[in-house]
Design an enzyme around this catalytic site. Structure first.
Site, PDB file in Angstrom:
ATOM      1  N   HIS A  23      76.827  20.569 100.601  1.00 52.99           N
ATOM      2  CA  HIS A  23      78.039  20.758  99.804  1.00 52.99           C
ATOM      3  C   HIS A  23      78.576  22.179  99.945  1.00 52.99           C
ATOM      4  CE1 HIS A  23      77.291  16.887  97.789  1.00 52.99           C
ATOM      5  NE2 HIS A  23      76.015  17.243  97.856  1.00 52.99           N
ATOM      6  N   LYS A  61      66.854  54.308 108.646  1.00 50.00           N
ATOM      7  CA  LYS A  61      66.143  55.139 107.677  1.00 50.00           C
ATOM      8  C   LYS A  61      66.515  56.611 107.851  1.00 50.00           C
ATOM      9  CE  LYS A  61      62.085  52.115 107.275  1.00 50.00           C
ATOM     10  NZ  LYS A  61      60.623  52.006 107.520  1.00 50.00           N
ATOM     11  N   GLU A 113      64.560  40.883 113.351  1.00 52.98           N
ATOM     12  CA  GLU A 113      63.986  42.200 113.622  1.00 52.98           C
ATOM     13  C   GLU A 113      63.200  42.181 114.927  1.00 52.98           C
ATOM     14  OE1 GLU A 113      62.801  45.123 110.381  1.00 52.98           O
ATOM     15  OE2 GLU A 113      60.848  44.427 111.077  1.00 52.98           O
TER      16      GLU A 113
END
Length: 549
Positions: free
Chosen positions: A363, A469, A334
């Site tokens: 793994h 938003k 951000e």
């Protein structure tokens, strides 16, 4: 670190790293208990000398920031999260007093809760704490709770960190019958953040089902005069704590946002603040090779070409640090993911961050790290202390403990990557305690700020988040028109409508978004939208009708 050798720059590292290169590039501060090794970054010859003027300029910008300069000209806002652990640096006496008073109030309130001087409506005491937040208002508290929590904590932590109804239900189910003994910490600077508001309203409904009130079980961390602040006053919250406009969400962990949940959990917030303060002091050094944040920023610059050309893979070899990569995703991405530089030129900057923990991920994706695309650099985080001193070591082989294996896997993976020409950084701390967690938070906060200065971007605003938003609100506005169109059709003709008819009635040509909205509504029976697909037809041939009266 040997300054002459490092300033000359060793050039690309050979497959077999000579010990003197490691020795000359190892930052170590015995007082901090911190090691930082950048020897496996392939700095070009003369890199440090060439970057010295730019880094000095970045350090000067950071000093001005701490002194109270405007960091966000577009918002006329300062950035002062560094003052949180050194209030005496705040540019005004009133700010210093506010910081010190807030920390004291947090400690006092937590002590009152623990002593049952502050108690719920019907239970004898608060036993659990539920943090309701999103982004930095949740990631920091989650990371700290996971890193430092034990079964002996004064209160068990839980989180609403999304607007996912099923996720909310899972958390409420985990709290179970203890909801009446749960203290909610609701965090939102503006009070208008939808995810947090939704979680608060869901929680209010859950308390109401028990015949309890939200206000008697909640505190707010918010901006003065915000929507949440007004809601907390109206509903009689137990307390309100400030969230200042000069503290960004992703750098808010050492404000009331993170300190209050940690104190309620029973963690040492004074030690967290002290660790951050100590890192801030050493990372103010203008001697770059004695400044670990400057070294990190330069290592990132070298590894990515200063243009984000490689990803940051974080591998902490300690289960307690598993959430650190999630925390850093927001802090780094951000802060650095910006389309424009400070001059308004398109640069598309950023460093992608991913990771989990070692040795588990050996793994999972180390195979690609060693043999696949060379589009990353790794940061290993080592913790020297295997376990609490009160617990004895168990030998799983003669003379070998599980902790020895963990250390061996770290060293082996680091060596294997180097042999494949893959770059890495290694950070070592002595133990995962409150002081060390504060150190890690402060180290990366400073490194991000310095790197942003090096590449000429603003690390302290987030226009892309705000755009998302706004787009989400547009979808919800369109959804209201879609539901109105279906309701009108039910009243007038009682006929099911096609996708195109609904879009026209809703006044939009964005048929795809209408399709997404209807698909979601129809999948949830309580929303009153029925989808009917003709036999042999596709989803795009479906018609929709409302069952709401």
């Amino acid at each position: 670190m040997d300054q002459d050798r490092a300033t000359r720059g060793p050039g690309p590292a050979p497959a077999g790293i000579p010990f003197d290169r490691f020795r000359d590039h190892l930052f170590h501060d015995a007082n901090l208990g911190l090691w930082l090794d950048v020897s496996r970054i392939r700095f070009e010859d003369g890199f440090f000398a060439a970057m010295e003027p730019r880094m000095q300029a970045s350090l000067a910008e950071m000093a001005a920031l701490e002194g109270g300069s405007i960091a966000n000209p577009d918002e006329d806002r300062r950035v002062g999260h560094y003052w949180l652990r050194a209030p005496e640096l705040a540019p005004e006496a009133a700010l210093r007093a506010a910081i010190e008073e807030t920390t004291a109030r947090i400690l006092s309130f937590a002590a009152d809760v623990h002593a049952a001087r502050v108690r719920p409506e019907r239970a004898a005491r608060f036993r659990k704490v539920l943090v309701v937040g999103i982004g930095g208002s949740a990631l920091g508290p989650q990371f700290v709770a996971s890193a430092l929590g034990t079964p002996a904590d004064r209160m068990q932590p839980y989180f609403f960190d999304n607007t996912d109804p099923d996720g909310i239900d899972r958390t409420l189910d985990a709290i179970g019958d203890d909801l009446g003994a749960t203290l909610a910490v609701i965090i939102s600077k503006s009070g208008g953040t939808k995810e947090t508001r939704n979680g608060m309203l869901e929680l209010e409904a859950a308390y109401r089902r028990l015949g309890l009130s939200l206000g008697a079980h909640a505190v707010a961390v918010t901006g003065e005069g915000s929507e949440l602040d007004k809601f907390a006053v109206k509903h009689g919250f137990l307390a309100r704590f400030p969230m200042w406009d000069w503290v960004g969400g992703r750098t808010s962990e050492l404000s009331a946002v993170g300190l209050l949940p940690a104190a309620l959990q029973g963690l040492s917030i004074t030690e967290m603040l002290q660790g951050a303060r100590e890192i801030d002091e050493v990372t103010r050094s203008k001697e770059v090779l004695r400044n670990p944040a400057a070294l990190l920023a330069l290592a990132w610059y070298s590894a990515t070409g200063g243009a984000g050309r490689k990803d940051m893979v974080l591998l902490p070899y300690k289960d307690r640090l598993e959430l650190f990569s999630r925390y850093l995703q927001q802090l780094v991405m951000e802060s650095l993911g910006k389309r424009l530089d400070l001059q308004g030129k398109e640069v598309f900057q950023g460093i992608a961050v991913y990771g989990n923990k070692g040795s588990t991920d050996q793994h999972a994706y180390v195979q690609q790290l060693r043999d696949g695309l060379d589009n990353f650099f790794v940061t290993f985080i080592e913790v020297l202390r295997d376990r609490a001193p009160s617990r004895g070591a168990i030998e799983v082989d003669p003379g070998v403990t599980t902790g020895d294996y963990l250390s061996g896997f770290l060293q082996g993976t680091r060596k294997a990557l180097t042999e494949s020409g893959r770059e890495s950084i290694s950070i070592t701390i002595e133990a995962v305690d409150a002081r060390a967690v504060g150190m890690l938070i402060a180290l990366y906060e400073r490194a991000v700020g310095l790197y942003a200065s090096l590449v000429g971007i603003n690390a302290y605003h987030q226009p892309g988040v705000e755009a998302g938003k706004k787009a989400a609100q547009q979808v919800l506005d369109l959804q209201a028109r879609v539901l109105a169109a279906l309701g009108a059709a039910r009243q007038s003709t009682a006929r099911a409508l096609t996708l195109d008819e609904i879009a026209r009635a809703a006044g939009t040509d964005d048929v795809e978004t209408v399709f997404w909205i209807l698909r979601h509504l129809a999948a949830n029976p309580d929303r009153g939208v029925v989808r009917e697909v003709p036999q042999g037809g596709s989803p795009f041939d479906a018609t929709y009708r409302s069952t709401r009266k």
